[in-house]
Write a protein that holds these residues in place. Sequence first.
Motif, mmCIF file in Angstrom:
data_model
loop_
_atom_site.group_PDB
_atom_site.id
_atom_site.type_symbol
_atom_site.label_atom_id
_atom_site.label_comp_id
_atom_site.label_asym_id
_atom_site.label_seq_id
_atom_site.Cartn_x
_atom_site.Cartn_y
_atom_site.Cartn_z
ATOM 1 N N GLN A 20 0.840 -1.182 0.000
ATOM 2 C CA GLN A 20 0.000 0.000 0.000
ATOM 3 C C GLN A 20 0.880 1.240 0.000
ATOM 4 O O GLN A 20 1.977 1.242 0.536
ATOM 5 C CB GLN A 20 -0.900 -0.019 1.226
ATOM 6 N N ASP A 21 0.373 2.325 -0.593
ATOM 7 C CA ASP A 21 1.180 3.530 -0.720
ATOM 8 C C ASP A 21 0.598 4.709 0.048
ATOM 9 O O ASP A 21 0.973 5.845 -0.191
ATOM 10 C CB ASP A 21 1.351 3.899 -2.194
ATOM 11 N N PHE A 22 -0.341 4.442 0.983
ATOM 12 C CA PHE A 22 -0.933 5.560 1.718
ATOM 13 C C PHE A 22 0.022 6.148 2.751
ATOM 14 O O PHE A 22 -0.208 7.221 3.270
ATOM 15 C CB PHE A 22 -2.247 5.147 2.392
ATOM 16 N N SER A 113 -0.752 14.040 6.690
ATOM 17 C CA SER A 113 -1.398 12.894 6.043
ATOM 18 C C SER A 113 -1.046 11.589 6.752
ATOM 19 O O SER A 113 -1.917 10.727 6.936
ATOM 20 C CB SER A 113 -0.965 12.816 4.578
ATOM 21 N N GLU A 117 -3.984 9.270 8.135
ATOM 22 C CA GLU A 117 -4.166 7.936 7.574
ATOM 23 C C GLU A 117 -4.050 6.853 8.648
ATOM 24 O O GLU A 117 -4.843 5.903 8.679
ATOM 25 C CB GLU A 117 -3.138 7.679 6.468
ATOM 26 N N ARG A 121 -7.054 4.469 10.622
ATOM 27 C CA ARG A 121 -6.970 3.011 10.546
ATOM 28 C C ARG A 121 -6.814 2.361 11.920
ATOM 29 O O ARG A 121 -6.523 1.175 12.012
ATOM 30 C CB ARG A 121 -5.802 2.616 9.636
ATOM 31 N N GLY A 209 0.359 -0.207 6.569
ATOM 32 C CA GLY A 209 0.521 -0.744 5.225
ATOM 33 C C GLY A 209 1.764 -1.581 5.028
ATOM 34 O O GLY A 209 2.227 -1.781 3.902
#
Length: 386
Positions: A20-22, A113, A117, A121, A209
């Motif tokens: 994942q790239d978040f 961010s 993020e 989560r 991630g």
Amino acid sequence: MAKEIKSVEYGLEKIFQGAQDFLPLLGTDYVEFYVGNAKQSAHFYKTAFGFQSLAYKGLETGSRDAVSYVLQQGKIRLVLTTPLTSESPINDHLRKHGDGVKVVALWVEDARSAWEETTQRGARSFMEPTVEKDAHGEVIRSGIYTYGETVHVFVERKNYSGTFLPGFMDWKSDYNPEPLGLKYIDHMVGNVGWGEMNQWVKWYEDVMGFENFLSFDDSQIHTEYSALMSKVMSNGNGRIKFPINEPAEGKKKSQIEEYLDFFEGPGVQHIAVATDDIIQTVAGLRARGVEFLPPPPQAYYDEIPARLGKHMEVMKEDIKALQALSILVDADEEGYLLQIFTKPVEDRPTLFFEIIQRMGAKGFGAGNFKALFESIEREQALRGTL
């Protein structure tokens, strides 16, 4: 070792194809230790490990509650922090855990961010996004809790040209022993409690991630007396690797149980730092008083050619030179690695360092586990904690 090789290949494929790239991470920014006396700890890391003076925050800079010394070697930055008053909450951490790692700071492009993020989560917030400014620009930091009382701080410094962070001044010192070739942090290992490893593996997967690209169970990591289980977590670009250990049942108390008893909970067990010349680095560390685990038996070094196989053809190091310094050797399909572990660097048998040189190998020295843990058990026996 076959299991390790297969896991590495499969895991790296997953990481680079499906990560994942978040939460893009650029690297480790710094590691902050809470210690009882930062001035003396800084002298130790400069003298013994070859770190250099970088930055300082304390009474002289307007900080009334805590003092911090920042040291650097290669890309490694250590921050040593001590409370200045009895009211500081840092005292609670020191009273319970002793000297040890509190913050594993991660360099990011966007700290706001990263916080949004990860908290969305399920991460518990440690520090909301905060802008810190001085004449050199601004840094944005935010943070979340991970296992135990350890935290990840996200550091965004693209608009900052200062030495370290706002609030710090340059630390000039006439005493700066020569560096010893430590380049960067290869990985950092966390110890968690009974049955908690998979919980934290899932946390790193869901919240940050990460991917679990390598696993060891107690059939691979055991001696006559003790065992443990471990899973290695990595971010998408592979720059951040966090192995997570938990104890496993054995005849006697494992090193993980000993750590949990004396640290009084989960925390960072060891920091692995990379070098390009482990023989020179370890010889220098020994000369400056750094203590390493006892050497493995002669048979360990006699078996190195068989263990390395085809890699013996390209191995540059002399086995006798490695044996003289008690350096361990292991290999996978990609290459070989050299590693050695210090004794704990404080009186509680908790935090220690690993010195590692990778010559193509992607693993973590599975072939060394038995020799390593038997060496640790000999130390535990001397402490009466085995």
